[in-house]
Scaffold this motif. Sequence first.
Motif, PDB file in Angstrom:
ATOM      1  N   ALA A 115       0.815  -1.220   0.000  1.00  0.00           N
ATOM      2  CA  ALA A 115       0.000   0.000   0.000  1.00  0.00           C
ATOM      3  C   ALA A 115       0.849   1.269   0.000  1.00  0.00           C
ATOM      4  O   ALA A 115       0.328   2.345  -0.288  1.00  0.00           O
ATOM      5  CB  ALA A 115      -0.929   0.000   1.215  1.00  0.00           C
ATOM      6  N   CYS A 116       2.131   1.146   0.318  1.00  0.00           N
ATOM      7  CA  CYS A 116       3.000   2.320   0.324  1.00  0.00           C
ATOM      8  C   CYS A 116       3.459   2.644  -1.099  1.00  0.00           C
ATOM      9  O   CYS A 116       3.491   1.778  -1.978  1.00  0.00           O
ATOM     10  CB  CYS A 116       4.196   2.079   1.235  1.00  0.00           C
ATOM     11  N   ASP A 117       3.855   3.886  -1.317  1.00  0.00           N
ATOM     12  CA  ASP A 117       4.275   4.317  -2.647  1.00  0.00           C
ATOM     13  C   ASP A 117       5.635   3.755  -3.034  1.00  0.00           C
ATOM     14  O   ASP A 117       5.874   3.453  -4.207  1.00  0.00           O
ATOM     15  CB  ASP A 117       4.320   5.851  -2.704  1.00  0.00           C
ATOM     16  N   PHE A 118       6.533   3.618  -2.067  1.00  0.00           N
ATOM     17  CA  PHE A 118       7.875   3.111  -2.313  1.00  0.00           C
ATOM     18  C   PHE A 118       8.242   2.115  -1.221  1.00  0.00           C
ATOM     19  O   PHE A 118       7.756   2.213  -0.092  1.00  0.00           O
ATOM     20  CB  PHE A 118       8.905   4.255  -2.322  1.00  0.00           C
ATOM     21  N   ARG A 119       9.110   1.170  -1.588  1.00  0.00           N
ATOM     22  CA  ARG A 119       9.580   0.161  -0.635  1.00  0.00           C
ATOM     23  C   ARG A 119      11.101   0.055  -0.751  1.00  0.00           C
ATOM     24  O   ARG A 119      11.635  -0.173  -1.851  1.00  0.00           O
ATOM     25  CB  ARG A 119       8.935  -1.208  -0.931  1.00  0.00           C
ATOM     26  N   ILE A 120      11.785   0.252   0.377  1.00  0.00           N
ATOM     27  CA  ILE A 120      13.235   0.107   0.461  1.00  0.00           C
ATOM     28  C   ILE A 120      13.506  -1.133   1.305  1.00  0.00           C
ATOM     29  O   ILE A 120      12.871  -1.330   2.347  1.00  0.00           O
ATOM     30  CB  ILE A 120      13.890   1.340   1.121  1.00  0.00           C
ATOM     31  N   GLY A 121      14.451  -1.991   0.871  1.00  0.00           N
ATOM     32  CA  GLY A 121      14.694  -3.225   1.591  1.00  0.00           C
ATOM     33  C   GLY A 121      16.158  -3.479   1.860  1.00  0.00           C
ATOM     34  O   GLY A 121      17.037  -2.683   1.505  1.00  0.00           O
ATOM     35  N   THR A 122      16.416  -4.620   2.500  1.00  0.00           N
ATOM     36  CA  THR A 122      17.761  -5.117   2.756  1.00  0.00           C
ATOM     37  C   THR A 122      17.855  -6.517   2.149  1.00  0.00           C
ATOM     38  O   THR A 122      16.869  -7.044   1.625  1.00  0.00           O
ATOM     39  CB  THR A 122      18.044  -5.198   4.264  1.00  0.00           C
ATOM     40  N   ASP A 123      19.017  -7.138   2.280  1.00  0.00           N
ATOM     41  CA  ASP A 123      19.139  -8.485   1.708  1.00  0.00           C
ATOM     42  C   ASP A 123      18.321  -9.519   2.479  1.00  0.00           C
ATOM     43  O   ASP A 123      18.169 -10.653   2.022  1.00  0.00           O
ATOM     44  CB  ASP A 123      20.613  -8.909   1.617  1.00  0.00           C
ATOM     45  N   ARG A 124      17.762  -9.125   3.621  1.00  0.00           N
ATOM     46  CA  ARG A 124      16.903 -10.022   4.397  1.00  0.00           C
ATOM     47  C   ARG A 124      15.421  -9.821   4.115  1.00  0.00           C
ATOM     48  O   ARG A 124      14.571 -10.520   4.683  1.00  0.00           O
ATOM     49  CB  ARG A 124      17.163  -9.829   5.895  1.00  0.00           C
ATOM     50  N   THR A 125      15.077  -8.896   3.256  1.00  0.00           N
ATOM     51  CA  THR A 125      13.680  -8.632   2.946  1.00  0.00           C
ATOM     52  C   THR A 125      13.055  -9.806   2.201  1.00  0.00           C
ATOM     53  O   THR A 125      13.665 -10.370   1.287  1.00  0.00           O
ATOM     54  CB  THR A 125      13.554  -7.349   2.101  1.00  0.00           C
ATOM     55  N   ARG A 126      11.840 -10.159   2.589  1.00  0.00           N
ATOM     56  CA  ARG A 126      11.070 -11.192   1.913  1.00  0.00           C
ATOM     57  C   ARG A 126       9.625 -10.725   1.812  1.00  0.00           C
ATOM     58  O   ARG A 126       9.104 -10.096   2.740  1.00  0.00           O
ATOM     59  CB  ARG A 126      11.108 -12.524   2.674  1.00  0.00           C
ATOM     60  N   PHE A 127       8.971 -11.061   0.698  1.00  0.00           N
ATOM     61  CA  PHE A 127       7.546 -10.780   0.538  1.00  0.00           C
ATOM     62  C   PHE A 127       6.824 -12.083   0.233  1.00  0.00           C
ATOM     63  O   PHE A 127       7.257 -12.853  -0.634  1.00  0.00           O
ATOM     64  CB  PHE A 127       7.294  -9.801  -0.609  1.00  0.00           C
ATOM     65  N   GLY A 128       5.715 -12.329   0.921  1.00  0.00           N
ATOM     66  CA  GLY A 128       4.930 -13.520   0.642  1.00  0.00           C
ATOM     67  C   GLY A 128       3.508 -13.369   1.133  1.00  0.00           C
ATOM     68  O   GLY A 128       3.233 -12.607   2.068  1.00  0.00           O
ATOM     69  N   ASN A 129       2.601 -14.102   0.491  1.00  0.00           N
ATOM     70  CA  ASN A 129       1.184 -14.087   0.880  1.00  0.00           C
ATOM     71  C   ASN A 129       0.675 -15.526   0.979  1.00  0.00           C
ATOM     72  O   ASN A 129       0.071 -16.049   0.043  1.00  0.00           O
ATOM     73  CB  ASN A 129       0.352 -13.290  -0.111  1.00  0.00           C
ATOM     74  N   PRO A 130       0.909 -16.154   2.145  1.00  0.00           N
ATOM     75  CA  PRO A 130       0.507 -17.550   2.322  1.00  0.00           C
ATOM     76  C   PRO A 130      -0.905 -17.728   2.886  1.00  0.00           C
ATOM     77  O   PRO A 130      -1.221 -18.768   3.472  1.00  0.00           O
ATOM     78  CB  PRO A 130       1.551 -18.059   3.321  1.00  0.00           C
ATOM     79  N   GLU A 131      -1.769 -16.721   2.711  1.00  0.00           N
ATOM     80  CA  GLU A 131      -3.096 -16.772   3.330  1.00  0.00           C
ATOM     81  C   GLU A 131      -3.888 -18.022   2.949  1.00  0.00           C
ATOM     82  O   GLU A 131      -4.658 -18.557   3.763  1.00  0.00           O
ATOM     83  CB  GLU A 131      -3.903 -15.515   2.966  1.00  0.00           C
ATOM     84  N   GLY A 132      -3.719 -18.490   1.708  1.00  0.00           N
ATOM     85  CA  GLY A 132      -4.449 -19.684   1.288  1.00  0.00           C
ATOM     86  C   GLY A 132      -4.156 -20.889   2.154  1.00  0.00           C
ATOM     87  O   GLY A 132      -5.003 -21.766   2.341  1.00  0.00           O
ATOM     88  N   GLN A 133      -2.955 -20.964   2.717  1.00  0.00           N
ATOM     89  CA  GLN A 133      -2.599 -22.076   3.600  1.00  0.00           C
ATOM     90  C   GLN A 133      -3.394 -22.036   4.904  1.00  0.00           C
ATOM     91  O   GLN A 133      -3.481 -23.044   5.618  1.00  0.00           O
ATOM     92  CB  GLN A 133      -1.099 -22.048   3.890  1.00  0.00           C
ATOM     93  N   LEU A 134      -3.963 -20.863   5.218  1.00  0.00           N
ATOM     94  CA  LEU A 134      -4.810 -20.715   6.406  1.00  0.00           C
ATOM     95  C   LEU A 134      -6.290 -20.777   6.060  1.00  0.00           C
ATOM     96  O   LEU A 134      -7.142 -20.553   6.916  1.00  0.00           O
ATOM     97  CB  LEU A 134      -4.503 -19.389   7.107  1.00  0.00           C
ATOM     98  N   GLY A 135      -6.578 -21.047   4.787  1.00  0.00           N
ATOM     99  CA  GLY A 135      -7.967 -21.178   4.368  1.00  0.00           C
ATOM    100  C   GLY A 135      -8.660 -19.868   4.099  1.00  0.00           C
ATOM    101  O   GLY A 135      -9.900 -19.806   4.101  1.00  0.00           O
ATOM    102  N   ILE A 136      -7.893 -18.807   3.837  1.00  0.00           N
ATOM    103  CA  ILE A 136      -8.494 -17.503   3.581  1.00  0.00           C
ATOM    104  C   ILE A 136      -7.833 -16.859   2.361  1.00  0.00           C
ATOM    105  O   ILE A 136      -6.880 -17.399   1.791  1.00  0.00           O
ATOM    106  CB  ILE A 136      -8.368 -16.558   4.802  1.00  0.00           C
ATOM    107  N   LEU A 137      -8.343 -15.700   1.981  1.00  0.00           N
ATOM    108  CA  LEU A 137      -7.828 -14.926   0.856  1.00  0.00           C
ATOM    109  C   LEU A 137      -6.924 -13.802   1.368  1.00  0.00           C
ATOM    110  O   LEU A 137      -7.150 -13.268   2.462  1.00  0.00           O
ATOM    111  CB  LEU A 137      -8.999 -14.313   0.075  1.00  0.00           C
TER     112      LEU A 137
END
Length: 248
Positions: A115-137
């Motif tokens: 939702a933010c306009d810009f994203r700054i990260g490090t080498d440890r940054t990870r993005f994921g959306n595992p909601e389906g594994q919990l039975g939701i969207l």
Amino acid sequence: MGEHYPHLRVEDLDDRLVVTLDRPEVRNAIDTAMVESLHRICAGLEHTPRPLILTGGPDIFAAGADIAQLRTRGPSDALAGINSALFHRIAALPMPTVAAVAGPAIGGGAELAYACDFRIGTDRTRFGNPEGQLGILAAAGAAWRLPELVGEQLAKEILLTGRTLNAAEALDVRLLNEVVDADALIATAHAWVDRMLRNAPLALQLAKTALRAPREAHPVLDNVVQAVLFETDEKARRMDAFLSRRRA
């Protein structure tokens, strides 16, 4: 903004606000108290527009929604859009927002960063959306905002197969705008804000408005925005200064 915000640490500067998610014991899981605090932050930034730097501290951004609370929510809670309404409000803030993502941003934490306009990260940054594994969207923006950010095919991999993007992959698709050493993360976020604030404040604000507008609003919206800016003292002052430098 000298107030108390549960689960947040707030640094109130003259020309920007720095907000740190602060639930380290649960990896910054987003609960209703944090949601309410962030709504109050948004209200202040809507009243007095300034850029926002949003971070989760040195180790993680946010591990997602608070599962203990999520487990008890029913259909009425889903229809209320508890997290999605907040993230939509953050995306619509009048001035730009920068997410400083030191480590994992998972589930609702990823959606907050999206939702933010810009994203700054490090080498440890990870993005994921595992909601389906919990039975939701992934219903707080990922289902529609992520395809806009990274393209439909990669969004399908993330949302349907559970793929997690590392920092290099996120940078390659511009989900991250920059990757820096961990000790330079917040300074880099401030540098991004510094660059944006070289623009006239109203021009910066209205440029974000124009960028968020649907295609059918253009070019009429652009012409109206330009008409407003043409009448400002700031436009005259900055153009006079430019012409004076060129003549010198």
